[in-house]
Design a protein around this motif. Structure first.
Motif, PDB file in Angstrom:
ATOM      1  N   PRO A  43       0.827  -1.217   0.000  1.00 50.02           N
ATOM      2  CA  PRO A  43       0.000   0.000   0.000  1.00 50.02           C
ATOM      3  C   PRO A  43       0.856   1.261   0.000  1.00 50.02           C
ATOM      4  O   PRO A  43       1.907   1.309   0.638  1.00 50.02           O
ATOM      5  N   GLN A  44       0.381   2.284  -0.726  1.00 49.54           N
ATOM      6  CA  GLN A  44       1.043   3.582  -0.778  1.00 49.54           C
ATOM      7  C   GLN A  44       0.142   4.628  -0.117  1.00 49.54           C
ATOM      8  O   GLN A  44      -1.040   4.709  -0.434  1.00 49.54           O
ATOM      9  N   PHE A  45       0.712   5.434   0.761  1.00 51.91           N
ATOM     10  CA  PHE A  45      -0.040   6.446   1.509  1.00 51.91           C
ATOM     11  C   PHE A  45      -0.519   7.552   0.585  1.00 51.91           C
ATOM     12  O   PHE A  45       0.279   8.132  -0.178  1.00 51.91           O
ATOM     13  N   ILE A  46      -1.828   7.851   0.658  1.00 44.77           N
ATOM     14  CA  ILE A  46      -2.400   8.942  -0.138  1.00 44.77           C
ATOM     15  C   ILE A  46      -2.501  10.206   0.720  1.00 44.77           C
ATOM     16  O   ILE A  46      -1.913  11.240   0.392  1.00 44.77           O
ATOM     17  N   PHE A  47      -3.292  10.147   1.779  1.00 45.76           N
ATOM     18  CA  PHE A  47      -3.391  11.267   2.719  1.00 45.76           C
ATOM     19  C   PHE A  47      -4.036  10.825   4.022  1.00 45.76           C
ATOM     20  O   PHE A  47      -4.556   9.724   4.140  1.00 45.76           O
ATOM     21  N   GLN A  48      -3.965  11.739   5.004  1.00 46.75           N
ATOM     22  CA  GLN A  48      -4.503  11.484   6.331  1.00 46.75           C
ATOM     23  C   GLN A  48      -5.360  12.675   6.775  1.00 46.75           C
ATOM     24  O   GLN A  48      -4.987  13.833   6.529  1.00 46.75           O
ATOM     25  N   TYR A  49      -6.466  12.351   7.447  1.00 43.92           N
ATOM     26  CA  TYR A  49      -7.364  13.389   7.946  1.00 43.92           C
ATOM     27  C   TYR A  49      -7.594  13.228   9.438  1.00 43.92           C
ATOM     28  O   TYR A  49      -7.732  12.097   9.942  1.00 43.92           O
ATOM     29  N   TYR A  50      -7.590  14.337  10.150  1.00 45.31           N
ATOM     30  CA  TYR A  50      -8.214  14.385  11.460  1.00 45.31           C
ATOM     31  C   TYR A  50      -8.671  15.810  11.716  1.00 45.31           C
ATOM     32  O   TYR A  50      -8.163  16.756  11.101  1.00 45.31           O
ATOM     33  N   GLU A  51      -9.645  15.954  12.573  1.00 37.82           N
ATOM     34  CA  GLU A  51     -10.321  17.237  12.802  1.00 37.82           C
ATOM     35  C   GLU A  51     -10.756  17.864  11.474  1.00 37.82           C
ATOM     36  O   GLU A  51     -10.633  19.082  11.261  1.00 37.82           O
ATOM     37  N   GLU A  52     -11.224  17.017  10.580  1.00 35.71           N
ATOM     38  CA  GLU A  52     -11.831  17.428   9.306  1.00 35.71           C
ATOM     39  C   GLU A  52     -10.859  18.141   8.362  1.00 35.71           C
ATOM     40  O   GLU A  52     -11.297  18.811   7.422  1.00 35.71           O
ATOM     41  N   GLU A  53      -9.574  17.980   8.612  1.00 31.75           N
ATOM     42  CA  GLU A  53      -8.586  18.627   7.727  1.00 31.75           C
ATOM     43  C   GLU A  53      -7.551  17.601   7.262  1.00 31.75           C
ATOM     44  O   GLU A  53      -7.218  16.672   7.994  1.00 31.75           O
ATOM     45  N   GLU A  54      -7.048  17.827   6.042  1.00 30.14           N
ATOM     46  CA  GLU A  54      -5.958  17.000   5.537  1.00 30.14           C
ATOM     47  C   GLU A  54      -4.678  17.388   6.272  1.00 30.14           C
ATOM     48  O   GLU A  54      -4.260  18.546   6.250  1.00 30.14           O
ATOM     49  N   ARG A  55      -4.037  16.407   6.916  1.00 26.28           N
ATOM     50  CA  ARG A  55      -2.876  16.698   7.751  1.00 26.28           C
ATOM     51  C   ARG A  55      -1.565  16.278   7.118  1.00 26.28           C
ATOM     52  O   ARG A  55      -0.528  16.854   7.403  1.00 26.28           O
ATOM     53  N   GLN A  56      -1.614  15.221   6.307  1.00 23.50           N
ATOM     54  CA  GLN A  56      -0.413  14.753   5.622  1.00 23.50           C
ATOM     55  C   GLN A  56      -0.858  14.272   4.259  1.00 23.50           C
ATOM     56  O   GLN A  56      -1.981  13.800   4.095  1.00 23.50           O
ATOM     57  N   ARG A  57       0.066  14.379   3.296  1.00 25.29           N
ATOM     58  CA  ARG A  57      -0.263  13.932   1.957  1.00 25.29           C
ATOM     59  C   ARG A  57       0.924  13.199   1.380  1.00 25.29           C
ATOM     60  O   ARG A  57       2.078  13.623   1.558  1.00 25.29           O
ATOM     61  N   GLY A  58       0.664  12.120   0.695  1.00 22.23           N
ATOM     62  CA  GLY A  58       1.717  11.387   0.001  1.00 22.23           C
ATOM     63  C   GLY A  58       1.914  11.952  -1.397  1.00 22.23           C
ATOM     64  O   GLY A  58       1.378  12.998  -1.752  1.00 22.23           O
ATOM     65  N   ASN A  59       2.648  11.222  -2.205  1.00 20.53           N
ATOM     66  CA  ASN A  59       3.017  11.690  -3.534  1.00 20.53           C
ATOM     67  C   ASN A  59       1.929  11.327  -4.551  1.00 20.53           C
ATOM     68  O   ASN A  59       2.133  10.485  -5.437  1.00 20.53           O
ATOM     69  N   PHE A  60       0.787  11.947  -4.425  1.00 24.03           N
ATOM     70  CA  PHE A  60      -0.332  11.719  -5.331  1.00 24.03           C
ATOM     71  C   PHE A  60      -0.784  13.059  -5.918  1.00 24.03           C
ATOM     72  O   PHE A  60      -0.725  14.077  -5.243  1.00 24.03           O
TER      73      PHE A  60
END
Lengths: 113, 109
Positions: A43-60
């Motif tokens: 699996p490749q990381f796309i993005f992560q959300y908490y508190e309704e906001e995108e917090r981290q993003r992968g190379n997509f």
């Protein structure tokens, strides 16, 4: 406890179309991450959300976008689908700050034709 | 950089021990993980080890961590046919999981 649930389980789309995938996290989990797993790959990381906001993003690319709702559920949107977007899309949830409890859903198998 | 490497395939006889190896690059990971994926299914968290530990045992599973060499291994004792699956190791240097490409474990009866 139903664990992490994803819908739909399978989906077939045509090149150029748009798709929305959905994820409900495990009870008590507020952080949701999305991963793309191509056939035969990890699996490749796309993005992560908490508190309704995108917090981290992968190379997509920006064609991949997401949203988190107040009930912590999340959506993954992909615009202008390419054949190469065909993959298993996995959602993972965990309590914020607790790295050890990342649980995955069964995934959505997206096929782009 | 962030990179995790695994051998692609391992075949063992039922009842033998299996050892799946993994190397990683980012020494800042607080935890390292092993996940199992059966055909057509999502990922199941098998076990994890805190980065300041050398070994963790959990029933038939033993995880060994060599921080100096950035090497992680998973030993499955008394391997059963139900253990046949793809095994992924993962590091998490920044809160996201970085996976290896997976090791397919084949268990022959």
């Amino acid at each position: 406890d139903a664990g992490v649930t994803q819908s739909p389980t399978h989906l077939i789309k045509t090149r150029g179309q748009q798709v929305t995938l959905r994820c409900s996290p495990k009870s008590g989990h507020d952080t949701v991450s999305w991963y793309q797993q191509a056939l035969g790959q990890g699996p490749q990381f796309i993005f992560q959300y908490y508190e309704e906001e995108e917090r981290q993003r992968g190379n997509f690319p920006d064609r991949f976008s997401g949203h988190q709702f107040p009930n912590y559920s999340s959506e993954l949107n992909v615009n202008a689908l390419l054949l190469g977007d065909s993959a298993l899309y996995l959602c993972a949830s965990r309590p914020r700050g607790l790295d050890t409890e990342a649980f995955f859903g069964q995934g959505t198998r997206l096929t782009v034709v | 950089g962030e990179d995790v490497e695994q051998s692609l395939f391992l075949s063992v006889r039922e009842g033998d021990s299996s050892v799946i190896n993994c190397t990683y690059t980012d020494s800042s990971s607080t935890y390292l993980y092993w996940y199992k994926q059966e055909p057509g299914a999502g990922l199941q968290l098998l076990t994890y080890i805190f980065s300041n530990m050398d070994m963790k045992q959990d029933q038939r599973l033993t995880v060994l961590l060599n921080k100096k060499d950035k090497h992680l291994s998973l030993r499955i004792a008394d391997t059963q046919t139900g253990d046949s699956a793809i095994y992924f190791c993962a590091e998490t240097p920044t809160g996201k999981l970085i996976f290896g490409q997976g090791t397919t474990l084949q268990v022959k009866p």
